[in-house]
Design an enzyme around this catalytic site. Structure first.
Site, PDB file in Angstrom:
ATOM      1  N   LYS A 184     -30.287  51.502  11.551  1.00 34.17           N
ATOM      2  CA  LYS A 184     -30.676  50.104  11.337  1.00 34.17           C
ATOM      3  C   LYS A 184     -29.772  49.150  12.122  1.00 34.17           C
ATOM      4  O   LYS A 184     -28.774  49.551  12.713  1.00 34.17           O
ATOM      5  CB  LYS A 184     -30.647  49.774   9.844  1.00 34.17           C
ATOM      6  CG  LYS A 184     -31.819  50.390   9.089  1.00 34.17           C
ATOM      7  CD  LYS A 184     -31.867  49.937   7.638  1.00 34.17           C
ATOM      8  CE  LYS A 184     -33.114  50.483   6.945  1.00 34.17           C
ATOM      9  NZ  LYS A 184     -33.165  50.101   5.521  1.00 34.17           N
ATOM     10  N   ARG A 220     -31.461  58.378   2.884  1.00 36.43           N
ATOM     11  CA  ARG A 220     -32.757  58.357   3.584  1.00 36.43           C
ATOM     12  C   ARG A 220     -32.477  58.213   5.079  1.00 36.43           C
ATOM     13  O   ARG A 220     -31.932  57.206   5.522  1.00 36.43           O
ATOM     14  CB  ARG A 220     -33.612  57.208   3.075  1.00 36.43           C
ATOM     15  CG  ARG A 220     -35.005  57.123   3.695  1.00 36.43           C
ATOM     16  CD  ARG A 220     -35.791  55.956   3.118  1.00 36.43           C
ATOM     17  NE  ARG A 220     -37.149  55.904   3.652  1.00 36.43           N
ATOM     18  CZ  ARG A 220     -37.489  55.269   4.764  1.00 36.43           C
ATOM     19  NH1 ARG A 220     -36.558  54.620   5.466  1.00 36.43           N
ATOM     20  NH2 ARG A 220     -38.738  55.273   5.181  1.00 36.43           N
TER      21      ARG A 220
END
Length: 285
Positions: free
Chosen positions: A232, A266
């Protein structure tokens, strides 16, 4: 220390369609995106064969859960109709169940209709980025289906969340907003709730780092914690690199998250994450 551990004690198993997943050791959730526009190009899958090939690799590398989504949640992502989402998600789930019947599948959706059809097709977990905000029938659907539910913190929609980053106290506000929803879910009889603080969702890069620094504060809710920081912006934008170079940064942040109580990571990179957990567990046991 004993009383503190007792106070923070959280649920240690998940019932996934009769298969019990233990949280005694952190789990790895592998990301499968059947979308053309997910933020990380390396995670996009466009055919049944690609889905099955990626699934086989992730399971071989040690994925405990496969998280399959048909709606890109990156900031500013285009909207997708319910029918389009179903057309992407359901055939993929059915193919995975046929080829890998032991796989535990999570459906990444904020729509109750998609969640229900995905569970009917063989998924075992619902991963809702909106925490019930984008479909007012989601909580009742989860309660009726009696499957584990990942409750993520977000504000607005993927199209608007970047403008909704004002908090009095970031972590306390996140806890407060999650707690209210946890109470509703428990009142409906939902047994397995996993919290996701929502890194990157209605949070600036600086806020993401504050959330990571204070992650252990979410333990007060007494529920398993999922962390999703894989490739991210808090890694690649902060470091000034391309997403394709963000694996090392992801591992660094995931290691910090493990130290602060993360139960599920995740990720796009299952093998490297599994190794990280193995090393962390050995070094801290």
């Amino acid at each position: 220390m004993e009383s503190k551990d007792k106070f923070f004690r959280k649920k240690s198993t998940l019932n996934c369609r009769g298969k019990i997943l233990s949280l005694d050791t952190p789990l790895v959730m592998g990301i499968l995106n059947v979308t053309p526009d997910s933020f990380f190009a390396g995670s996009r899958l466009s055919s049944r064969d690609e889905v099955l090939h990626r699934t086989e690799g992730m399971l071989r590398d040690g994925a405990d859960i496969l998280d399959l989504g048909g709606y890109s949640s990156r900031p500013g992502a285009a909207d997708v109709s319910v029918d389009q989402e179903l057309e992407r998600v359901i055939p993929a789930i059915e193919a995975i169940v046929r080829e890998f019947p032991e796989a535990v599948i999570s459906v990444d959706t904020f729509r109750a209709k998609v969640a229900e059809e995905a569970i009917a097709a063989g998924a075992a977990i619902i991963n809702d980025i909106s925490g019930g905000d984008l479909d007012d029938t989601m909580f009742e659907t989860v309660a009726r289906l009696q499957v584990p539910y990942i409750l993520m913190h977000m504000r607005g929609t993927p199209q608007t969340m970047s403008s909704l980053t004002e908090y009095e106290d970031l972590v306390l506000d996140v806890i407060d907003e999650l707690q209210k929803k946890v109470a509703r879910l428990k009142n409906l009889g939902v047994n397995d709730i996993i919290l996701d603080p929502g890194f990157g969702f209605a949070k600036t890069i600086d806020q993401n780092f504050e959330l990571m620094r204070r992650l252990e504060e979410l333990r007060i809710l007494g529920l398993p914690l999922l962390v999703g920081v894989s490739r991210k912006s808090m890694t690649y934008k902060f470091l000034g690199i391309d997403q394709s170079e963000a694996l090392a940064g992801t591992i660094a942040l995931n290691t910090i998250a493990l130290g602060k109580g993360a139960d599920i990571l995740r990720v796009h990179d299952v093998k490297e994450t599994k190794q990280t957990i193995q090393l962390y567990t050995k070094a801290t046991s």
